[in-house]
Write a protein that holds these residues in place. Structure first.
Motif, PDB file in Angstrom:
ATOM      1  N   THR A  46       0.626  -1.054   0.040  1.00 31.13           N
ATOM      2  CA  THR A  46       0.080  -0.064  -0.289  1.00 31.13           C
ATOM      3  C   THR A  46       0.892   1.359  -0.028  1.00 31.13           C
ATOM      4  O   THR A  46       2.165   1.119   0.218  1.00 31.13           O
ATOM      5  N   CYS A  47       0.306   2.436  -0.116  1.00 30.80           N
ATOM      6  CA  CYS A  47       1.248   3.672  -0.066  1.00 30.80           C
ATOM      7  C   CYS A  47       1.776   3.757   1.263  1.00 30.80           C
ATOM      8  O   CYS A  47       2.876   4.441   1.558  1.00 30.80           O
ATOM      9  N   THR A  48       1.218   3.397   2.211  1.00 33.00           N
ATOM     10  CA  THR A  48       1.533   3.544   3.648  1.00 33.00           C
ATOM     11  C   THR A  48       2.628   2.478   3.900  1.00 33.00           C
ATOM     12  O   THR A  48       3.714   2.792   4.321  1.00 33.00           O
ATOM     13  N   LYS A  51       6.731   2.667   3.102  1.00 34.66           N
ATOM     14  CA  LYS A  51       7.818   3.228   3.863  1.00 34.66           C
ATOM     15  C   LYS A  51       8.445   2.147   4.686  1.00 34.66           C
ATOM     16  O   LYS A  51       9.467   2.669   5.333  1.00 34.66           O
ATOM     17  N   ILE A  71      -6.567   8.206  -3.689  1.00 34.69           N
ATOM     18  CA  ILE A  71      -5.512   8.485  -2.719  1.00 34.69           C
ATOM     19  C   ILE A  71      -5.133  10.024  -2.466  1.00 34.69           C
ATOM     20  O   ILE A  71      -4.754  10.529  -3.628  1.00 34.69           O
ATOM     21  N   GLU A  73      -2.909  13.206  -2.644  1.00 26.47           N
ATOM     22  CA  GLU A  73      -1.551  13.309  -3.303  1.00 26.47           C
ATOM     23  C   GLU A  73      -0.646  13.072  -2.344  1.00 26.47           C
ATOM     24  O   GLU A  73       0.502  12.665  -2.554  1.00 26.47           O
ATOM     25  N   ASP A  75      -0.007  11.096   0.113  1.00 32.21           N
ATOM     26  CA  ASP A  75       0.120   9.812   0.457  1.00 32.21           C
ATOM     27  C   ASP A  75       0.898   9.146  -0.905  1.00 32.21           C
ATOM     28  O   ASP A  75       1.541   7.826  -0.752  1.00 32.21           O
TER      29      ASP A  75
END
Length: 97
Positions: A46-48, A51, A71, A73, A75
């Motif tokens: 996922t975007c999260t 990291k 989503i 931007e 993120d």
């Protein structure tokens, strides 16, 4: 042919059908991490979870973001910085995030 991929993320946040593809939480060392990444040319997250330390300092040929219209931007910053090229997939007729 089977496509080798790994799913980055917490087990409780990942569909149980994909648990067999989860990235291990512990590696014996840097060499084992590098071997794992070489053996799994596709890393899904996922975007999260982009990291995650496994992805830190890496550069990918492509980053594909699905449901991009949903989503915010801000993120997208981390995932898009991981790739040389990116593809945003989404429906511009959907409701905003």
């Amino acid at each position: 042919a089977e496509v080798r991929f790994a799913r980055v993320g917490r087990p409780e946040a990942v569909d149980p059908a994909l648990h067999a593809h989860l990235v291990p939480k512990v590696f014996a060392g840097v060499a084992q991490v590098e071997l794992f990444v070489q053996q799994h040319p596709i890393l899904a997250s996922t975007c999260t979870s982009a990291k995650d330390p496994l992805l830190a300092g890496r550069s990918f040929d492509y980053v594909i973001v699905d449901e991009a219209s949903q989503i915010p931007e801000v993120d997208l910053i981390v995932p898009l910085c991981l790739g040389d090229k990116f593809l945003l997939v989404g429906d511009d007729k959907q409701l905003p995030p």
